[in-house]
Design an enzyme around this catalytic site. Structure first.
Site, short mmCIF file in Angstrom:
data_model
loop_
_atom_site.label_atom_id
_atom_site.label_comp_id
_atom_site.label_asym_id
_atom_site.label_seq_id
_atom_site.Cartn_x
_atom_site.Cartn_y
_atom_site.Cartn_z
N GLU A 65 0.95 -11.84 5.76
CA GLU A 65 -0.36 -11.06 5.73
C GLU A 65 -0.51 -12.73 4.37
O GLU A 65 -1.55 -12.38 4.70
CB GLU A 65 -0.42 -9.79 4.14
CG GLU A 65 0.47 -8.82 4.60
CD GLU A 65 0.48 -7.36 3.39
OE1 GLU A 65 0.93 -6.55 4.17
OE2 GLU A 65 0.40 -8.19 2.28
N GLY B 147 -3.30 7.36 12.17
CA GLY B 147 -3.93 8.25 13.14
C GLY B 147 -3.81 6.65 13.25
O GLY B 147 -4.47 6.15 14.75
N ASP C 101 8.83 -4.74 -6.05
CA ASP C 101 9.22 -5.75 -7.18
C ASP C 101 8.46 -5.67 -8.10
O ASP C 101 8.65 -5.01 -9.44
CB ASP C 101 9.20 -7.06 -6.75
CG ASP C 101 10.17 -7.32 -5.70
OD1 ASP C 101 11.18 -7.14 -5.71
OD2 ASP C 101 10.40 -8.99 -5.52
#
Length: 546
Positions: free
Chosen positions: A98, A64, A34
């Protein structure tokens, strides 16, 4: 945030290493397709130019480790969250995860801030999960647990009610980016405070200095000079004032040990580079004083500034370092601290402020904080504590160092030290230094070597390299540094750099100078560049120099 890898395959997540704690100041959350190459890119670039450490995408992480553990650390360690809520933001489970964690951190009340941007989406649709957000949750309900979906919806409801920016066709995205950057800088400025000593009795002096600064006026620049004898608490006061008012300015700069910096051959140029780089938030390296003054005039002085220079002397001249006072914004404020009142005579329109010595009551409180870890002495020790307070003569630095020396020591030791302090007569050239020296004399041989090395060479340096050297010398630096810290002779700052009060630094260097007053090359340590070069050119080094 959704990575390109995650967008193409939910099972093949990018690999990354763990983030160092506190590595980021701002965490940007957005759905890549977006806004990644549009608004998010412009905002990130602006934040980066302002030297604000910003997490934006998987490229910020090294390879990692799976991305999820890294995000677990990156979100709580960041200070400010910027979710860019676009039309398809809710279709990404990573973005919603999140956002839920951001809201959780925000609710903990630890100072986290959420600055939402509603990018071509109505805040009501976010708040109520309407339109594309409703469609996204119809899909999530089939794939995720009811509890997870409820947490995501609650996070969107919270953020949808927050004040942010609504980007529409009629908006200038560049203007909004500038506004977001300004808001982020303002919040970060208020979060970052200078480390100060115990602020016993500091409120009244802070208010008096603020009154002199006349923050409510925008008619003229104001300069306040804080002067007084060593150990009186001038630096602590200037830091306390800086912490209280810095959020009211566009740009702020606090520089310590100006007198020592200017004493070096390139001192003025180095000082100018530090001021310019701090104010402009970019690395600038001018090559001459005139070039630096011109840059201050053209680029620095236009901002509403707070500039604090700690420990100047009578060699400091405002015009020859900063240029003309008339070039600066009328809303700017300057604070200078100095041991020498006459140094302020060279500063135009300077208002003088001299802190008073601490009252007996406050002196006793500060002494007890360091001698006992509490505000008042035990009843049986009240009398001898009062005698130590008299010896310290109302000087905060002396109260701290003497109290720290006596911490967890027996009565016999206290009485012995009291006699020693009383033996320092007022005719001694530097009474404060002699009082501080008693704490030095009580150190072990190894601790003295570490103390002198720091005073002469390592103030402001990271501890790692000296630690290796001291370990090879069998000085046992871990315990030695711990002793110096507990005696209030030094500190380790947050980034593991050595810090030492300038009077304690001067004590250490004075001890080394007394090894041979006339010939520096007969001393154990040489910290002056000129002395070192002279010694090497004339081949005068001997076994004493380490």
């Amino acid at each position: 945030m959704e990575s390109s890898a995650a967008a193409s395959s939910s099972s093949a997540l990018p690999q990354s290493v763990a983030l160092p704690a506190g590595d980021y100041e701002v965490f940007m959350s957005f759905r890549g397709p977006d806004v990644r190459n549009k608004f998010a890119s412009h905002l990130y670039t602006s934040l980066a130019r302002a030297k604000i450490r910003t997490f934006r995408d998987e490229e910020e992480l090294q390879k990692g480790e799976g991305i999820a553990p890294s995000l677990v650390r990156a979100i709580p360690d960041s200070k400010i969250y910027i979710p860019i809520l676009s039309e398809q933001y809710a279709s990404s489970k990573w973005c919603l995860t999140e956002l839920a964690q951001m809201v959780e951190c925000w609710k903990q009340g630890k100072g986290h801030i959420i600055l939402p941007i509603f990018y071509f989406v109505d805040p009501r649709d976010v708040r109520k999960q309407q339109g594309s957000y409703q469609q996204a949750f119809e899909q999530h309900a089939q794939k995720h647990s009811p509890q997870t979906v409820i947490e995501w919806k609650e996070a969107l409801r919270e953020v949808g009610q927050m004040k942010g920016w609504h980007v529409t066709e009629s908006c200038s995205e560049g203007t909004i980016v500038d506004e977001v950057l300004s808001k982020v800088e303002s919040h970060l400025m208020s979060m970052y405070t200078l480390v100060t000593d115990e602020l016993v009795g500091i409120d009244t002096p802070v208010e008096e200095v603020m009154e002199l600064l006349d923050l409510g006026s925008s008619d003229e620049k104001v300069i306040v000079g804080i002067h007084g004898m060593g150990g009186l608490g001038k630096t602590t006061l200037s830091k306390a004032v800086y912490n209280k008012i810095c959020s009211k300015f566009d740009r702020c700069c606090y520089l310590e040990d100006v007198r020592e910096a200017l004493a070096k051959s390139d001192g003025a140029v180095s000082l100018l580079n530090r001021i310019i780089s701090t104010i402009l938030k970019a690395d600038h390296q001018v090559k001459s004083v005139s070039e630096g003054i011109n840059m201050i005039k053209e680029r620095v002085s236009k901002h509403k500034l707070l500039l604090v220079l700690d420990d100047i002397d009578d060699k400091f001249e405002f015009d020859k370092i900063l240029g003309k006072l008339s070039d600066f914004s009328a809303e700017s404020r300057f604070i200078f601290t100095t041991r020498y009142k006459r140094a302020l005579n060279f500063i135009p329109e300077c208002k003088f402020y001299e802190p008073e010595e601490m009252s007996r009551h406050l002196s006793l409180q500060l002494f007890c904080k360091h001698a006992f870890g509490m505000n008042n002495p035990p009843e049986e020790d009240a009398e001898i504590c009062g005698e130590f307070v008299e010896v310290a003569a109302g000087l905060p630095l002396a109260l701290k160092v003497i109290g720290s020396l006596l911490f967890h020591r027996g009565r016999e030791f206290w009485e012995e030290k009291l006699k020693e302090y009383r033996g320092i007569v007022s005719t001694t050239e530097n009474v404060l230094q002699e009082r501080l020296k008693i704490s030095y004399k009580d150190l072990s041989h190894n601790e003295k070597q570490i103390f002198l090395d720091i005073a002469c060479f390592f103030i402001g340096d990271e501890k790692d390299l000296p630690y290796y050297m001291w370990s090879e010398c069998d000085f046992y630096p871990e315990s030695g540094i711990d002793t110096l810290i507990h005696r209030s002779l030094m500190k380790l700052e947050k980034n593991n750099r050595f810090w030492m009060h300038d009077h304690i630094r001067d004590l250490g260097r004075a001890i080394v100078k007394k090894e041979d007053v006339r010939h520096p090359y007969n001393r154990s340590r040489i910290w002056s560049t000129d002395d070192a070069l002279d010694m090497l050119r004339n081949r005068q080094a001997n076994i004493y120099v380490k």
